[in-house]
Design a protein around this motif. Structure first.
Motif, PDB file in Angstrom:
ATOM      1  N   GLU A  48       0.293  -0.940  -0.055  1.00 18.33           N
ATOM      2  CA  GLU A  48       0.105   0.208  -0.243  1.00 18.33           C
ATOM      3  C   GLU A  48       0.706   1.109  -0.055  1.00 18.33           C
ATOM      4  OE1 GLU A  48      -3.967   1.987   2.747  1.00 18.33           O
ATOM      5  OE2 GLU A  48      -2.810   0.175   3.464  1.00 18.33           O
ATOM      6  N   ASP A 107      -6.507  -9.225  -1.707  1.00 19.75           N
ATOM      7  CA  ASP A 107      -5.293  -8.205  -1.059  1.00 19.75           C
ATOM      8  C   ASP A 107      -5.518  -6.761  -2.746  1.00 19.75           C
ATOM      9  OD1 ASP A 107      -4.978  -8.359   1.830  1.00 19.75           O
ATOM     10  OD2 ASP A 107      -3.604 -10.287   1.069  1.00 19.75           O
ATOM     11  N   LEU A 120      -6.269  -3.545  -1.879  1.00 20.36           N
ATOM     12  CA  LEU A 120      -5.514  -2.159  -2.083  1.00 20.36           C
ATOM     13  C   LEU A 120      -5.551  -1.885  -3.221  1.00 20.36           C
ATOM     14  CD1 LEU A 120      -2.247  -4.173  -1.830  1.00 20.36           C
ATOM     15  CD2 LEU A 120      -3.019  -2.211  -0.680  1.00 20.36           C
ATOM     16  N   THR A 176      -6.870   2.809  -2.305  1.00 24.07           N
ATOM     17  CA  THR A 176      -5.259   3.955  -3.017  1.00 24.07           C
ATOM     18  C   THR A 176      -6.177   4.410  -3.986  1.00 24.07           C
ATOM     19  OG1 THR A 176      -4.100   2.065  -4.351  1.00 24.07           O
ATOM     20  CG2 THR A 176      -3.369   2.462  -2.438  1.00 24.07           C
TER      21      THR A 176
END
Length: 311
Positions: A52, A80, A84, A88
């Protein structure tokens, strides 16, 4: 074999769903957020917080998309990747496919129907602990990653590339190729394109700047395939110190529209290296100084959008 391609206008398949290629934005066309290999014990990329942080640093410089070339069975962590991308707001493209056989325990490869596996991962969402939401299935792969050997193709490479070609014909997905130390590009094109009927512009040839043979690189670009130059600051490979000569030769030969750039961070030991931010903080200004303001937009935005779009 049934497919499940875009079924209409071209689209880039991200882990959050299909995306208009025009919306992909500034793209690191070859990198790894997560990866593990039996050849690299103790060097796994498996730290979600570190991934991240890398993505946020890339985004702070204007980065909008990252293509993760980690294939099936090598620790992709698809759930994941989904989390992420949401956290983001960076578009993430995941890979199906297989790397070289040496990266897997033999039992991982036994009895696999590779073409069906690749098609499934390109068309069906990942299994998630929480619902992905009603809009689009999440976690699907957006490209097929395969690998050649050193100056040639072994039995495993031919098997995986044959399956990749079948999956491409079923779905329209692009095929990305690892070239061992930058070698074997013409063997790959001969198999995928000449024998198996994959259009060259649906093939992305990775690592060619690790073997600084300018004639070979020009030949690869002349085929119509995309040439992915990657691996900033890999001191043990012919990457940074040949990169601008490679770019100059390919630009002079008229192949600007075939060029892609990526960071290719592959181990936790490399996580402290310049990484994804290097592409935009250091490499992009140098590209402007050397070749003019139009090239960075082409290699970081326009070319990836074309190369990654499902046919």
């Amino acid at each position: 074999m049934s497919g499940g391609g875009s079924g209409g206008s071209p689209a880039v398949r991200t882990v959050l769903g299909d995306l208009d290629p025009a919306e992909l934005g500034v793209c690191d066309a070859h990198d790894h957020l997560f990866m593990r290999s039996r050849l690299l014990p103790g060097q796994e990329l498996d730290d979600v917080a570190a991934a991240e942080s890398e993505l946020r640093a890339f985004a702070a410089l204007g980065g909008q998309a990252v293509v993760q070339w980690t294939p099936h069975g090598m620790g992709r962590r698809r759930p994941d990747l989904i989390a992420l991308s949401r956290a983001t707001e960076v578009h993430l493209v995941a890979a199906t496919g297989l790397h070289q056989a040496a990266h897997y325990a033999p039992e991982q490869l036994r009895d696999l129907d590779l073409a069906q596996l690749f098609v499934t991962e390109l068309t069906e969402p990942a299994e998630l602990t929480e619902p992905a939401g009603p809009a689009q299935p999440a976690g699907r792969a957006g490209l097929i990653k395969v690998a050649g050997g050193f100056h040639g193709l072994d039995r495993h490479a031919r098997r995986t590339m044959t399956a990749a070609a079948e999956a491409h014909h079923a779905t329209g997905a692009p095929i990305a190729v690892h070239h061992e130390l930058g070698t074997g590009a013409l063997d790959v094109l001969g198999l995928l394109c000449d024998r198996l009927g994959v259009p060259p512009h649906r093939v992305i040839l990775g690592h060619l700047n690790r073997f600084p043979d300018l004639r070979l690189q020009r030949q690869a670009a002349e085929s119509g395939a995309y040439v992915a130059l990657d691996g900033p600051s890999r001191a043990n490979h012919a990457t940074d110190h040949h990169l601008f000569d490679t770019l100059a030769a390919l630009l002079e030969a008229g192949h600007a529209e075939r060029l892609l750039l990526g960071g290719d961070t592959t181990t936790s030991a490399a996580r402290g290296a310049p990484g994804m931010p290097y592409l935009l903080a250091t490499l992009r200004p140098r590209l402007v100084r050397e070749f003019g303001a139009d090239l960075p937009d082409l290699v970081f935005r326009t070319n990836p959008a074309r190369a990654l779009a499902f046919a």
